[in-house]
Design a protein around this motif. Structure first.
Motif, PDB file in Angstrom:
ATOM      1  N   ASP A  76     -16.397   6.956  32.343  1.00 12.43           N
ATOM      2  CA  ASP A  76     -15.962   7.896  33.375  1.00 12.43           C
ATOM      3  C   ASP A  76     -15.035   7.272  34.409  1.00 12.43           C
ATOM      4  O   ASP A  76     -14.214   7.968  35.010  1.00 12.43           O
ATOM      5  CB  ASP A  76     -17.198   8.475  34.091  1.00 12.43           C
ATOM      6  N   ASP A  77     -15.166   5.978  34.631  1.00 15.53           N
ATOM      7  CA  ASP A  77     -14.372   5.332  35.687  1.00 15.53           C
ATOM      8  C   ASP A  77     -12.984   4.900  35.225  1.00 15.53           C
ATOM      9  O   ASP A  77     -12.157   4.501  36.051  1.00 15.53           O
ATOM     10  CB  ASP A  77     -15.122   4.105  36.228  1.00 15.53           C
ATOM     11  N   ASP A  78     -12.731   4.981  33.936  1.00 15.67           N
ATOM     12  CA  ASP A  78     -11.432   4.561  33.396  1.00 15.67           C
ATOM     13  C   ASP A  78     -10.467   5.739  33.442  1.00 15.67           C
ATOM     14  O   ASP A  78     -10.588   6.690  32.659  1.00 15.67           O
ATOM     15  CB  ASP A  78     -11.602   4.068  31.959  1.00 15.67           C
ATOM     16  N   THR A  79      -9.532   5.697  34.371  1.00 20.12           N
ATOM     17  CA  THR A  79      -8.546   6.776  34.501  1.00 20.12           C
ATOM     18  C   THR A  79      -7.186   6.403  33.926  1.00 20.12           C
ATOM     19  O   THR A  79      -6.288   7.238  33.878  1.00 20.12           O
ATOM     20  CB  THR A  79      -8.372   7.147  35.982  1.00 20.12           C
ATOM     21  N   ILE A  80      -7.027   5.163  33.528  1.00 17.68           N
ATOM     22  CA  ILE A  80      -5.736   4.688  33.000  1.00 17.68           C
ATOM     23  C   ILE A  80      -5.741   4.670  31.479  1.00 17.68           C
ATOM     24  O   ILE A  80      -4.847   5.209  30.825  1.00 17.68           O
ATOM     25  CB  ILE A  80      -5.401   3.290  33.552  1.00 17.68           C
ATOM     26  N   GLY A  81      -6.774   4.059  30.890  1.00 22.04           N
ATOM     27  CA  GLY A  81      -6.876   4.006  29.440  1.00 22.04           C
ATOM     28  C   GLY A  81      -5.979   2.950  28.821  1.00 22.04           C
ATOM     29  O   GLY A  81      -5.187   2.288  29.506  1.00 22.04           O
ATOM     30  N   SER A  82      -6.101   2.777  27.523  1.00 20.77           N
ATOM     31  CA  SER A  82      -5.270   1.817  26.786  1.00 20.77           C
ATOM     32  C   SER A  82      -4.764   2.471  25.507  1.00 20.77           C
ATOM     33  O   SER A  82      -5.393   3.388  24.971  1.00 20.77           O
ATOM     34  CB  SER A  82      -6.086   0.557  26.443  1.00 20.77           C
ATOM     35  N   TYR A  83      -3.614   2.006  25.030  1.00 21.50           N
ATOM     36  CA  TYR A  83      -3.021   2.576  23.822  1.00 21.50           C
ATOM     37  C   TYR A  83      -3.942   2.382  22.614  1.00 21.50           C
ATOM     38  O   TYR A  83      -4.629   1.363  22.497  1.00 21.50           O
ATOM     39  CB  TYR A  83      -1.666   1.937  23.519  1.00 21.50           C
ATOM     40  N   VAL A  84      -3.932   3.363  21.718  1.00 22.59           N
ATOM     41  CA  VAL A  84      -4.688   3.260  20.464  1.00 22.59           C
ATOM     42  C   VAL A  84      -3.760   2.664  19.408  1.00 22.59           C
ATOM     43  O   VAL A  84      -2.842   3.318  18.916  1.00 22.59           O
ATOM     44  CB  VAL A  84      -5.203   4.639  19.998  1.00 22.59           C
ATOM     45  N   ARG A  85      -3.979   1.408  19.088  1.00 23.97           N
ATOM     46  CA  ARG A  85      -3.152   0.698  18.106  1.00 23.97           C
ATOM     47  C   ARG A  85      -4.001   0.374  16.865  1.00 23.97           C
ATOM     48  O   ARG A  85      -5.189   0.079  16.996  1.00 23.97           O
ATOM     49  CB  ARG A  85      -2.587  -0.582  18.699  1.00 23.97           C
ATOM     50  N   TYR A  86      -3.388   0.416  15.715  1.00 19.42           N
ATOM     51  CA  TYR A  86      -4.124   0.105  14.489  1.00 19.42           C
ATOM     52  C   TYR A  86      -3.163  -0.325  13.392  1.00 19.42           C
ATOM     53  O   TYR A  86      -1.935  -0.126  13.493  1.00 19.42           O
ATOM     54  CB  TYR A  86      -4.959   1.302  14.035  1.00 19.42           C
ATOM     55  N   ILE A  87      -3.729  -0.927  12.360  1.00 21.86           N
ATOM     56  CA  ILE A  87      -2.968  -1.350  11.180  1.00 21.86           C
ATOM     57  C   ILE A  87      -3.332  -0.427  10.022  1.00 21.86           C
ATOM     58  O   ILE A  87      -4.506  -0.173   9.763  1.00 21.86           O
ATOM     59  CB  ILE A  87      -3.290  -2.804  10.812  1.00 21.86           C
ATOM     60  N   GLN A  88      -2.327   0.099   9.356  1.00 19.22           N
ATOM     61  CA  GLN A  88      -2.552   0.952   8.188  1.00 19.22           C
ATOM     62  C   GLN A  88      -1.967   0.271   6.956  1.00 19.22           C
ATOM     63  O   GLN A  88      -0.771   0.010   6.890  1.00 19.22           O
ATOM     64  CB  GLN A  88      -1.904   2.323   8.382  1.00 19.22           C
ATOM     65  N   ASP A  89      -2.822  -0.035   5.990  1.00 20.52           N
ATOM     66  CA  ASP A  89      -2.392  -0.640   4.730  1.00 20.52           C
ATOM     67  C   ASP A  89      -2.251   0.451   3.677  1.00 20.52           C
ATOM     68  O   ASP A  89      -3.245   1.070   3.273  1.00 20.52           O
ATOM     69  CB  ASP A  89      -3.399  -1.693   4.261  1.00 20.52           C
ATOM     70  N   ASN A  90      -1.025   0.698   3.250  1.00 17.00           N
ATOM     71  CA  ASN A  90      -0.737   1.749   2.281  1.00 17.00           C
ATOM     72  C   ASN A  90      -0.652   1.136   0.886  1.00 17.00           C
ATOM     73  O   ASN A  90       0.215   0.300   0.625  1.00 17.00           O
ATOM     74  CB  ASN A  90       0.588   2.432   2.634  1.00 17.00           C
ATOM     75  N   PRO A  91      -1.542   1.528  -0.039  1.00 16.13           N
ATOM     76  CA  PRO A  91      -1.571   0.898  -1.356  1.00 16.13           C
ATOM     77  C   PRO A  91      -0.378   1.277  -2.220  1.00 16.13           C
ATOM     78  O   PRO A  91       0.122   2.406  -2.171  1.00 16.13           O
ATOM     79  CB  PRO A  91      -2.881   1.432  -1.964  1.00 16.13           C
ATOM     80  N   VAL A  92       0.070   0.323  -3.009  1.00 14.66           N
ATOM     81  CA  VAL A  92       1.085   0.544  -4.041  1.00 14.66           C
ATOM     82  C   VAL A  92       0.402   0.335  -5.385  1.00 14.66           C
ATOM     83  O   VAL A  92      -0.192  -0.720  -5.631  1.00 14.66           O
ATOM     84  CB  VAL A  92       2.280  -0.411  -3.874  1.00 14.66           C
ATOM     85  N   LEU A  93       0.471   1.350  -6.250  1.00 12.34           N
ATOM     86  CA  LEU A  93      -0.339   1.393  -7.465  1.00 12.34           C
ATOM     87  C   LEU A  93       0.516   1.523  -8.708  1.00 12.34           C
ATOM     88  O   LEU A  93       1.684   1.915  -8.652  1.00 12.34           O
ATOM     89  CB  LEU A  93      -1.316   2.584  -7.386  1.00 12.34           C
ATOM     90  N   CYS A  94      -0.110   1.205  -9.848  1.00 10.98           N
ATOM     91  CA  CYS A  94       0.546   1.366 -11.141  1.00 10.98           C
ATOM     92  C   CYS A  94      -0.528   1.654 -12.187  1.00 10.98           C
ATOM     93  O   CYS A  94      -1.721   1.469 -11.941  1.00 10.98           O
ATOM     94  CB  CYS A  94       1.350   0.129 -11.528  1.00 10.98           C
ATOM     95  N   LEU A  95      -0.101   2.121 -13.353  1.00 10.49           N
ATOM     96  CA  LEU A  95      -1.029   2.310 -14.465  1.00 10.49           C
ATOM     97  C   LEU A  95      -1.478   0.938 -14.966  1.00 10.49           C
ATOM     98  O   LEU A  95      -0.699  -0.023 -14.975  1.00 10.49           O
ATOM     99  CB  LEU A  95      -0.358   3.098 -15.585  1.00 10.49           C
ATOM    100  N   ALA A  96      -2.725   0.839 -15.387  1.00  9.65           N
ATOM    101  CA  ALA A  96      -3.302  -0.463 -15.725  1.00  9.65           C
ATOM    102  C   ALA A  96      -2.520  -1.170 -16.824  1.00  9.65           C
ATOM    103  O   ALA A  96      -2.314  -2.392 -16.750  1.00  9.65           O
ATOM    104  CB  ALA A  96      -4.763  -0.285 -16.143  1.00  9.65           C
ATOM    105  N   HIS A  97      -2.065  -0.431 -17.832  1.00 16.83           N
ATOM    106  CA  HIS A  97      -1.390  -1.092 -18.949  1.00 16.83           C
ATOM    107  C   HIS A  97       0.002  -1.596 -18.559  1.00 16.83           C
ATOM    108  O   HIS A  97       0.628  -2.344 -19.324  1.00 16.83           O
ATOM    109  CB  HIS A  97      -1.297  -0.155 -20.158  1.00 16.83           C
ATOM    110  N   GLN A  98       0.492  -1.205 -17.370  1.00 15.97           N
ATOM    111  CA  GLN A  98       1.795  -1.684 -16.901  1.00 15.97           C
ATOM    112  C   GLN A  98       1.647  -2.656 -15.730  1.00 15.97           C
ATOM    113  O   GLN A  98       2.635  -3.019 -15.108  1.00 15.97           O
ATOM    114  CB  GLN A  98       2.651  -0.490 -16.466  1.00 15.97           C
ATOM    115  N   PHE A  99       0.416  -3.103 -15.470  1.00 12.43           N
ATOM    116  CA  PHE A  99       0.182  -3.940 -14.300  1.00 12.43           C
ATOM    117  C   PHE A  99       0.935  -5.269 -14.379  1.00 12.43           C
ATOM    118  O   PHE A  99       1.569  -5.688 -13.408  1.00 12.43           O
ATOM    119  CB  PHE A  99      -1.313  -4.199 -14.136  1.00 12.43           C
ATOM    120  N   ASP A 100       0.865  -5.948 -15.499  1.00 10.32           N
ATOM    121  CA  ASP A 100       1.531  -7.253 -15.614  1.00 10.32           C
ATOM    122  C   ASP A 100       3.033  -7.121 -15.380  1.00 10.32           C
ATOM    123  O   ASP A 100       3.643  -7.945 -14.685  1.00 10.32           O
ATOM    124  CB  ASP A 100       1.254  -7.875 -16.988  1.00 10.32           C
TER     125      ASP A 100
END
Length: 509
Positions: free
Chosen positions: A406-430
């Motif tokens: 309740d006493d915090d009237t300024i606050g702080s930015y909400v920062r985060y890391i987002q890891d977006n996966p890059v995928l492939c079909l299993a038989h083409q992985f190599d």
């Protein structure tokens, strides 16, 4: 009385401002708490309505009941009282012979009432008083949500709604990745569909009692769906249907899948079964919300495992060395990053709750199963496209702030890391991995990412290409603090995965 000359207008204005700020904070806290507790309407019924016992006489009770011409439930009750011999219609003695079964304990989600207390789940209170809130500084009606602590278990009444939505996002990512990868191969998998399959009820109530029988039924349904045209999907088991103010035992299976299904063939080969498409004249509008809704009242099954069937040494080694149990598994970039900080399985840092680890291996969890093109080891991870983001208000574009009480009237930015996966079909992985490693330095020098690599190639896709993206600010580089500062906080809040691509805590039907 104070004279007009002694009246301090500045002090009075400060007092009025303080009162106004107090009411603003109280109003914001009320909105934030309400948003944090929002859930799908069905969750209320899952938590409160009575549930019919899923225990049903296994097949040997049914055999005896048919031989003597008496109701199976009556035979079950008599055997429980110690009566094991019966007379059939011809006067012959029929003996009940108990068989060893690995029985399944079925429960509804959100029924472990002690879990929130043990795990500390629920709304987070600030040390100085009040709630920890993420809110728009311009207008709390734009966005205000109290932060919550989760254990991410479907058994938890506090966490089941958010966990269902999170699992829905994970299924959507996998299904959409499969469709896009197949499209790059020139294959059209069609629209996503939602199908319900109901086996004959008396038989299914018996089959669902043991892991052996239940696994056979689920496998049969998966193979049958693929035989009539389904290409890939997930099967979700519902032991109950809501009827007459309670959850009645009525086992059936929901299937979210791609393909063109020949229902006539299925019904011809499975007399007595029912197959039905939900919303037959339209597709699934949202995979994540449809799946999340189904997860809210799916069956959560637990079956005991024989300790002698567990390879304890292999399980410990698999924690240390990826690939022991999963063929062709590779160290991830996260493994290398954790090694840099002196953590992770590569450096021998085993941080395990051994009691929980042991219990997990002595229980077989029966959950939703993925099959076809999205089944385990059919889609592989090449790497992640890491983004550094700051959350913004969808309504006005102002940066969302975290207020610590309740006493915090300024606050702080909400920062985060987002890891977006890059995928492939299993038989083409190599091929995909070797191609990426070959051009990785060139991509960096050209200021291109692994997502750009996926866009340029016919055998890889990035979630940034097909998953809904929020309007949060994407920074041009890392934050001033080390990545581990943010990743450790996110692992504590979201488990091992990075933050979801949506923060919504409720979902439409």
């Amino acid at each position: 009385m104070r004279s007009i000359e002694s009246y301090d207008s500045r002090a009075e204005q400060l007092r009025l401002n303080s009162i106004e700020a107090h009411f603003t904070q109280a109003y914001r806290a009320g909105l934030a708490e309400q948003a944090a507790l929002a859930s799908h309407p069905v969750v209320k019924y899952v938590k409160t309505l009575p549930v019919e016992d899923a225990t049903y006489p296994a097949i040997e009770y049914l055999i005896v009941a048919k031989q003597i011409g008496r109701p199976v439930q009556e035979v079950y009750s008599l055997v429980r009282r110690g009566i094991t011999s019966f007379k059939d219609r011809q006067g012959n003695t029929v003996f009940f012979r108990r068989q060893h079964h690995n029985y399944i304990h079925w429960t509804m989600p959100g029924r472990d009432l002690d879990r929130p207390k043990v795990k500390g789940c629920g709304i987070i209170h600030a040390k100085t008083g009040g709630l920890v809130i993420n809110a728009c500084p311009n207008d709390p009606e734009h966005f205000a949500k109290a932060k919550r602590r989760h254990c991410w278990s479907m058994h938890c009444p506090e966490c089941m709604n958010d966990t269902a939505l999170r699992q829905g996002v994970e299924l959507e990512l996998r299904l959409k990745a499969y469709k896009m990868l197949m499209r790059k191969q020139g294959i059209d998998v069609g629209r996503i569909g939602h199908w319900v399959i109901s086996p004959p009820q008396d038989l299914m109530k018996s089959w669902m009692q043991t892991k052996e029988d239940f696994s056979k039924v689920v496998k049969y349904i998966e193979l049958s769906l693929q035989d009539i045209g389904a290409l890939s999907g997930e099967t979700i088991f519902h032991p109950w249907r809501m009827n007459n103010g309670k959850w009645e035992l009525s086992p059936h299976f929901h299937n979210i899948c791609y393909g063109w299904l020949d229902t006539d063939k299925f019904l011809k080969e499975n007399p007595g079964w029912i197959i039905k498409k939900i919303h037959s004249h339209e597709g699934v509008h949202s995979i994540r919300h449809t799946a999340a809704y189904l997860y809210t009242h799916m069956g959560l099954g637990l079956a005991d495992k024989d300790p002698e069937d567990v390879d304890w040494t292999e399980d410990i080694l698999n924690y240390m060395i990826p690939g022991i149990k999963s063929p062709k598994a590779r160290y991830s970039e996260q493994d290398y990053e954790e090694q840099f900080f002196g953590k992770g399985r590569m450096s021998g840092d085993i941080d395990i709750d051994w009691e929980d680890w042991t219990q997990q291996r002595l229980m077989a969890k029966l959950r939703a199963r993925q099959w076809g093109g999205i089944s385990k080891n059919k889609i592989r991870l090449i790497g992640y496209d890491r983004q550094y983001k700051i959350r913004v208000c969808k309504e006005c574009g102002e940066i969302i702030r975290t207020y610590e009480g309740d006493d915090d009237t300024i606050g702080s930015y909400v920062r985060y890391i987002q890891d977006n996966p890059v995928l492939c079909l299993a038989h083409q992985f190599d091929l995909a991995q070797s191609s990426y490693l070959r051009y990785k330095d060139d991509l960096r020098s050209a200021k291109l990412t692994i997502t750009d690599f996926a866009k340029f190639t016919p055998f890889a896709v990035s979630s940034l290409e097909f998953m809904p993206q929020n309007k949060d600010l994407v920074m041009g580089g890392p934050f001033a603090e080390p990545d581990e500062y943010f990743l450790s906080r996110q692992r504590a809040a979201y488990g091992e995965d990075s933050i979801d691509q949506t923060e919504s805590s409720s979902f439409p039907a």
